[in-house]
Write a protein that holds these residues in place. Structure first.
Motif, PDB file in Angstrom:
ATOM      1  N   THR A 326     -24.225 -15.354 -42.353  1.00 43.60           N
ATOM      2  CA  THR A 326     -22.931 -15.932 -41.982  1.00 43.60           C
ATOM      3  C   THR A 326     -22.849 -16.028 -40.463  1.00 43.60           C
ATOM      4  O   THR A 326     -23.016 -15.029 -39.761  1.00 43.60           O
ATOM      5  N   PHE A 327     -22.589 -17.249 -39.960  1.00 39.72           N
ATOM      6  CA  PHE A 327     -22.483 -17.469 -38.519  1.00 39.72           C
ATOM      7  C   PHE A 327     -21.015 -17.382 -38.113  1.00 39.72           C
ATOM      8  O   PHE A 327     -20.137 -17.980 -38.742  1.00 39.72           O
ATOM      9  N   GLN A 328     -20.755 -16.636 -37.008  1.00 42.17           N
ATOM     10  CA  GLN A 328     -19.385 -16.451 -36.526  1.00 42.17           C
ATOM     11  C   GLN A 328     -19.250 -17.118 -35.161  1.00 42.17           C
ATOM     12  O   GLN A 328     -19.903 -18.126 -34.905  1.00 42.17           O
ATOM     13  N   GLU A 329     -18.403 -16.560 -34.286  1.00 42.41           N
ATOM     14  CA  GLU A 329     -18.140 -17.243 -33.022  1.00 42.41           C
ATOM     15  C   GLU A 329     -19.352 -17.208 -32.089  1.00 42.41           C
ATOM     16  O   GLU A 329     -20.182 -16.316 -32.165  1.00 42.41           O
ATOM     17  N   SER A 330     -19.436 -18.223 -31.235  1.00 44.93           N
ATOM     18  CA  SER A 330     -20.514 -18.329 -30.244  1.00 44.93           C
ATOM     19  C   SER A 330     -19.928 -18.174 -28.852  1.00 44.93           C
ATOM     20  O   SER A 330     -18.819 -18.651 -28.564  1.00 44.93           O
ATOM     21  N   ARG A 331     -20.668 -17.496 -27.987  1.00 45.05           N
ATOM     22  CA  ARG A 331     -20.212 -17.323 -26.606  1.00 45.05           C
ATOM     23  C   ARG A 331     -21.427 -17.072 -25.727  1.00 45.05           C
ATOM     24  O   ARG A 331     -22.322 -16.307 -26.094  1.00 45.05           O
ATOM     25  N   ASP A 332     -21.445 -17.744 -24.587  1.00 47.87           N
ATOM     26  CA  ASP A 332     -22.502 -17.557 -23.594  1.00 47.87           C
ATOM     27  C   ASP A 332     -23.886 -17.744 -24.193  1.00 47.87           C
ATOM     28  O   ASP A 332     -24.835 -16.997 -23.896  1.00 47.87           O
ATOM     29  N   GLY A 333     -24.027 -18.741 -25.035  1.00 52.73           N
ATOM     30  CA  GLY A 333     -25.333 -19.083 -25.587  1.00 52.73           C
ATOM     31  C   GLY A 333     -25.803 -18.186 -26.725  1.00 52.73           C
ATOM     32  O   GLY A 333     -26.950 -18.304 -27.162  1.00 52.73           O
ATOM     33  N   ARG A 334     -24.931 -17.300 -27.211  1.00 51.39           N
ATOM     34  CA  ARG A 334     -25.312 -16.428 -28.320  1.00 51.39           C
ATOM     35  C   ARG A 334     -24.271 -16.543 -29.432  1.00 51.39           C
ATOM     36  O   ARG A 334     -23.091 -16.768 -29.168  1.00 51.39           O
ATOM     37  N   THR A 335     -24.726 -16.373 -30.674  1.00 55.99           N
ATOM     38  CA  THR A 335     -23.861 -16.521 -31.843  1.00 55.99           C
ATOM     39  C   THR A 335     -23.870 -15.232 -32.646  1.00 55.99           C
ATOM     40  O   THR A 335     -24.950 -14.711 -32.999  1.00 55.99           O
ATOM     41  N   LYS A 336     -22.660 -14.711 -32.915  1.00 52.66           N
ATOM     42  CA  LYS A 336     -22.573 -13.542 -33.786  1.00 52.66           C
ATOM     43  C   LYS A 336     -22.950 -13.957 -35.207  1.00 52.66           C
ATOM     44  O   LYS A 336     -22.454 -14.954 -35.728  1.00 52.66           O
ATOM     45  N   THR A 337     -23.833 -13.178 -35.807  1.00 51.65           N
ATOM     46  CA  THR A 337     -24.368 -13.530 -37.120  1.00 51.65           C
ATOM     47  C   THR A 337     -24.370 -12.291 -38.010  1.00 51.65           C
ATOM     48  O   THR A 337     -24.804 -11.221 -37.581  1.00 51.65           O
TER      49      THR A 337
END
Length: 394
Positions: A326-337
């Motif tokens: 499951t992919f969550q929010e992205s910030r600074d070129g990285r995505t919480k997964t």
């Protein structure tokens, strides 16, 4: 060693399940293709006997209808500083065999990969547990008195000959073990001598007796443990009872029985309600899967998988597995997964690649993260593979 096919054991699959399964015995002459000793041979048993790891209860010995005490053919030995109390002594076993004892090699599917493949195939066909036992009987000897077993049996004659007598199963078959005297069984419905390569199918609870003829006999008893309706319904009810509503502990005592009657009635009504609401087809599929993956059949390839991950290179093709990602929010070129309940941060370029791979398209390891050099992309690919998200495409 090779694994017999279902067609070798049972012939035409549709005809077998329509006319023989749970109904009548089936004799198939020269059913095995090629040399039956390729499945298992007397020479193979010599090798197994000399493996100190094969101990009771995998090897049992019977003589004149009685079990031989294990102490008669085992001894103490030391393995890396640990005492093993029941190591088999080959010469003692040979002496017992020379004097008329039958050797029983139980659950060979725990020992031989080719035999385990056989139980895995049968568990898939029958959705039930399967085990394989080898019987080595001296010439002219009868290993066991007349009896019936609570399992379906495929008898595969591998070396020598063995004379079999089969009787009709009892009118009521409870799936238990039964013993008989010859005089109470009457005339057999089948009396035959099995030659090497012959196969005999016995539905569960079929009374039988067998004796080797003028040669040493080796045969496999391939067991399938069919589940009765009581077994299947019991598993279904067990799952329903393992839910909220049935977890309280009543105080059951002479003084409380009368007071508990209404509560017991309510719980029985709740169980009946949940049974009425059950998705029967889905439950049957669950029970089928349980049977197909029963004890004694599983085979993994994790060592091969780990070795393959270590060998991943830039051009190695990788696929997505069915592990939930499951992919969550992205910030600074990285995505919480989220992977298997764990949240990690991965480069957004990798997340995009993983999303693209849901179509089943394989991707070279160097392109898992197209924004970095090959070595780093391969490292990310290996990490994701160890998490179970990727696997090597084959």
């Amino acid at each position: 060693m090779r694994t017999p096919t279902f067609e070798e054991l049972a012939g035409d699959e549709a005809e077998f399940f329509a006319n023989h399964f749970n109904q009548t015995p089936l004799l198939r002459r020269a059913a095995l293709s090629g040399d039956s000793r390729d499945v298992l041979s007397v020479a193979d048993l010599d090798e197994l006997l000399h493996l100190e790891a094969i101990r009771p209860p995998y090897l049992a010995i019977t003589k004149d209808g009685d079990g031989v005490p294990e102490r008669a053919y085992t001894t103490l030995t030391r393995v890396q500083g640990t005492t093993v109390t029941d190591t088999v002594v080959a010469e003692r076993v040979y002496e017992l065999f020379r004097t008329g004892a039958t050797l029983t090699w139980s659950s060979l599917n725990h020992v031989l990969p080719s035999v385990r493949a056989l139980t895995r195939m049968l568990a898939t066909k029958f959705a039930a547990r399967s085990d394989v036992v080898a019987f080595l009987t001296p010439a002219g000897r009868q290993g066991f008195s007349p009896h019936h077993d609570p399992v379906d049996l495929f008898i595969i004659q591998l070396e020598g000959t063995k004379h079999w007598k089969l009787w009709e199963p009892p009118a009521t078959r409870r799936g238990d073990i039964g013993h008989y005297k010859l005089e109470e069984l009457g005339t057999p419905v089948i009396e035959t001598t099995l030659q090497a390569g012959d196969v005999l199918y016995l539905p569960y609870n079929t009374p039988h007796v067998a004796a080797a003829e003028d040669q040493v006999s080796l045969h496999l008893s391939v067991m399938v443990r069919p589940r009765m309706w009581r077994d299947l319904l019991g598993l279904a009810v067990e799952r329903l009872l393992d839910t909220e509503g049935f977890w309280q502990f009543p105080y059951l005592h002479e003084s409380t029985v009368t007071d508990l009657v209404p509560t017991f009635t309510d719980h029985a009504a709740l169980l009946a309600e949940r049974l009425r609401e059950i998705d029967v087809e889905a439950e049957l599929r669950r029970l089928m899967t349980l049977g197909q993956h029963s004890e004694g059949t599983a085979q993994g390839n994790e060592f091969q998988t780990i070795a393959a991950l270590d060998a991943i290179g830039g051009s190695t093709l990788l696929r997505r597995t069915d592990v939930a990602v499951t992919f969550q929010e992205s910030r600074d070129g990285r995505t919480k997964t989220k992977v298997n309940g764990h949240t990690i941060a991965i480069p957004s370029a990798v997340a995009a690649t993983l999303e693209r791979m849901t179509s089943g398209e394989p991707v070279p390891a160097r392109e898992i993260n197209p924004d970095v050099e090959t070595e780093r992309s391969v490292g990310i690919a290996q990490a994701l593979a160890r998490l179970g998200v990727l696997t090597v495409a084959r």
